[in-house]
Design a protein around this motif. Structure first.
Motif, PDB file in Angstrom:
ATOM      1  N   LEU A  41      -3.451  -0.972   5.275  1.00  0.00           N
ATOM      2  CA  LEU A  41      -4.384   0.084   4.904  1.00  0.00           C
ATOM      3  C   LEU A  41      -3.936   1.383   5.548  1.00  0.00           C
ATOM      4  O   LEU A  41      -3.577   1.402   6.738  1.00  0.00           O
TER       5      LEU A  41
ATOM      6  N   SER B 252     -10.077  -3.159   4.053  1.00  0.00           N
ATOM      7  CA  SER B 252     -10.446  -2.136   3.086  1.00  0.00           C
ATOM      8  C   SER B 252     -11.284  -1.102   3.808  1.00  0.00           C
ATOM      9  O   SER B 252     -11.803  -1.380   4.903  1.00  0.00           O
TER      10      SER B 252
ATOM     11  N   ASP C  32     -10.907   3.576  -1.907  1.00  0.00           N
ATOM     12  CA  ASP C  32     -10.078   3.884  -0.742  1.00  0.00           C
ATOM     13  C   ASP C  32      -9.601   5.333  -0.736  1.00  0.00           C
ATOM     14  O   ASP C  32      -8.521   5.662  -0.286  1.00  0.00           O
TER      15      ASP C  32
ATOM     16  N   VAL D 182       0.850  -1.179   0.000  1.00  0.00           N
ATOM     17  CA  VAL D 182       0.000   0.000   0.000  1.00  0.00           C
ATOM     18  C   VAL D 182       0.888   1.233   0.000  1.00  0.00           C
ATOM     19  O   VAL D 182       1.972   1.237   0.608  1.00  0.00           O
TER      20      VAL D 182
END
Length: 478
Positions: free
Chosen positions: A352, A394, A470, A312
């Motif tokens: 995340l 998520s 996102d 990420v």
């Protein structure tokens, strides 16, 4: 020779009645044979098929001593360092204990008159009336009934399992897309396309029509699809020893060679594409997402000792999770590792970014929140524990502007929490473990489980943020 015959004389009815009251010959009194309405002084049936008396030689306090199979809720006391991350609750177990059972009055005639006076006008069968102050807790089913899924559950409302794919009133299931025969490992919705892409361990990528929900095309790649992501009109698919690239607008296709082994994670931002490989190496290609220029290998990031499982990008940093139980932080400009985070005891499955925080989940049944310190490092400020391993993360923002995180667990469910308090919002249920979560536009989100089922969900109220996946959860500290 004379043959003598004999016959068994049945026991007297009194003995049978006595045995019924005692719950079986020689056995203890079974409380379910005693009329619970009579125990509360409310039974109006005559005759009643349950007992209206107690045997003098058996103690009657067994009703209070009988353990109840009730659910209990455990809360933990966790206070975060940050003022915005606070959660304080006592570590207790709330167990339901039945109250004392009232005795029946000797004046049965007066009680009968009183009950008839207070009974409902249109229904004197009090066994069908639900007691408002019942001491028996209402069970909350946490697993979907397999017979209900097949359409042949005969228990109806009395079934101990859930007859729905979700718990809560803020989400709804729109469609179930069936076609893959193995686990779904990646989902992508390219910008400007009306096709949803899904990759699976069965070696195929399926294109689904967003309007009809029908499969529009099947691409057989000949190898297990480990991950799928998109950036603008580009779609990237991770395969063994290669990354396939498609441009949905121009139709251009590329094959990026270099990986050694299965590509398990992909992340694209601006003009960089990162691929995490099972040998622990992260490859970085530089290209353009707006033209048909070929991608050039820019760097090889080495540091992990086992396979890379998640990637990420947040701010100017790249975060990578690995099977070696660590998280590495890379500078996005010079592509060098600047720190290694040790906090998990098992495989780091997903990462995340939310605001200035980094969220990580692992098979060690924890979800950890990392925050920057004065020394410009990262430390754990909160640990959220689950009963099963956490598989994927998520996030999105609801209609009230509150950030929520989707947390897939190893019990075939997706837990939905509100940040930063981790308040339990809702829960989704799947046929098997959900390894893939993807946010879409307009409150849509997608789940892919290990049976190959792709499910489309929707928030009942659209988010107030931009529809990019996102979008509120991709900002990390600089």
């Amino acid at each position: 020779m004379a043959i003598k015959t004999s016959r068994i004389v049945p026991e007297r009815s009194g003995r049978l009645v006595f045995d019924r009251l005692r719950g079986g010959r020689g056995g203890p009194l079974n409380s379910i044979n005693i009329c619970r309405f009579w125990l509360n002084g409310r039974c109006l049936k005559n005759p009643c098929r349950f007992a209206h008396c107690e045997t003098p030689d058996v103690p009657t306090n067994h009703v209070q001593d009988r353990p109840q199979n009730s659910h209990y809720y455990r809360s933990s006391r966790n206070v975060l360092v940050s003022n915005s991350w606070q959660r304080a609750s006592q570590d207790v177990e709330e167990r339901v204990v039945p109250k004392s059972v009232p005795r029946k009055s000797s004046d049965s005639e007066n009680i009968s008159k009183k009950l008839r006076k207070n009974a409902p006008e249109n229904d004197l069968n009090l066994e069908d009336v639900v007691e408002e102050n019942s001491d028996v807790p209402k069970k909350t089913p946490e697993r979907v009934c397999e017979f209900w899924v097949q359409g042949n559950c005969v228990n109806g409302d009395q079934c101990h399992y859930l007859h729905s794919r979700f718990r809560g009133d803020q989400f709804t299931m729109l469609a179930e897309l069936q076609g893959h025969i193995k686990a779904v490992n990646g989902i992508a919705l390219p910008q400007g396309s009306n096709k949803l892409y899904s990759g699976s361990s069965d070696g195929t990528v399926r294109l689904w029509d967003c309007h009809t929900g029908q499969c529009a095309n099947v691409i057989n790649l000949g190898g297990e699809v480990g991950s799928v992501c998109s950036e603008g009109p580009w779609v990237f698919v991770g395969l063994p020893n290669v990354v396939k690239v498609w441009n949905t607008e121009s139709g251009a296709q590329y094959s990026l060679n270099g990986p050694v082994g299965q590509v398990n994670a992909l992340e694209s931002v601006n003009d960089l594409l990162f691929a995490g490989v099972e040998d622990g190496v992260i490859l970085a290609w530089k290209g353009s997402c707006e033209t048909d220029l070929k991608f050039q290998l820019a760097a090889t990031l080495k540091g992990h000792t086992c396979g890379v499982t998640s990637l990420v990008v947040g701010g100017k940093r790249l975060y990578s999770g690995s099977m070696d139980h660590t998280i590495r932080v890379w500078d996005q400009e010079n592509l060098r590792c600047i720190m290694t985070l040790n906090g998990h005891d098992d495989v780091v499955k997903s990462l995340l970014c939310w605001d200035q925080y980094l969220l990580s989940c692992s098979l060690d049944c924890t979800l950890k929140v990392w925050a920057a310190t004065k020394e410009d490092s990262l430390e754990v400020i909160y640990t959220h524990s689950e009963e099963h391993g956490v598989l994927a993360l998520s996030g999105m923002t609801d209609s009230d502007g509150k950030p929520i995180v989707y947390c897939s667990c190893g019990d075939n469910s997706v837990h939905i929490y509100e940040l930063p308090s981790f308040t339990d919002r809702d829960r989704l249920y799947a046929q098997h473990d959900v390894d893939t979560l993807q946010i879409g536009p307009g409150g849509l989100f997608f789940t892919g489980d290990r049976t190959g089922l792709l499910t489309v969900w929707k928030l009942l109220a659209e988010p107030q943020v931009a529809p990019s996946p996102d979008s509120q959860l991709r900002h990390a500290q600089d």
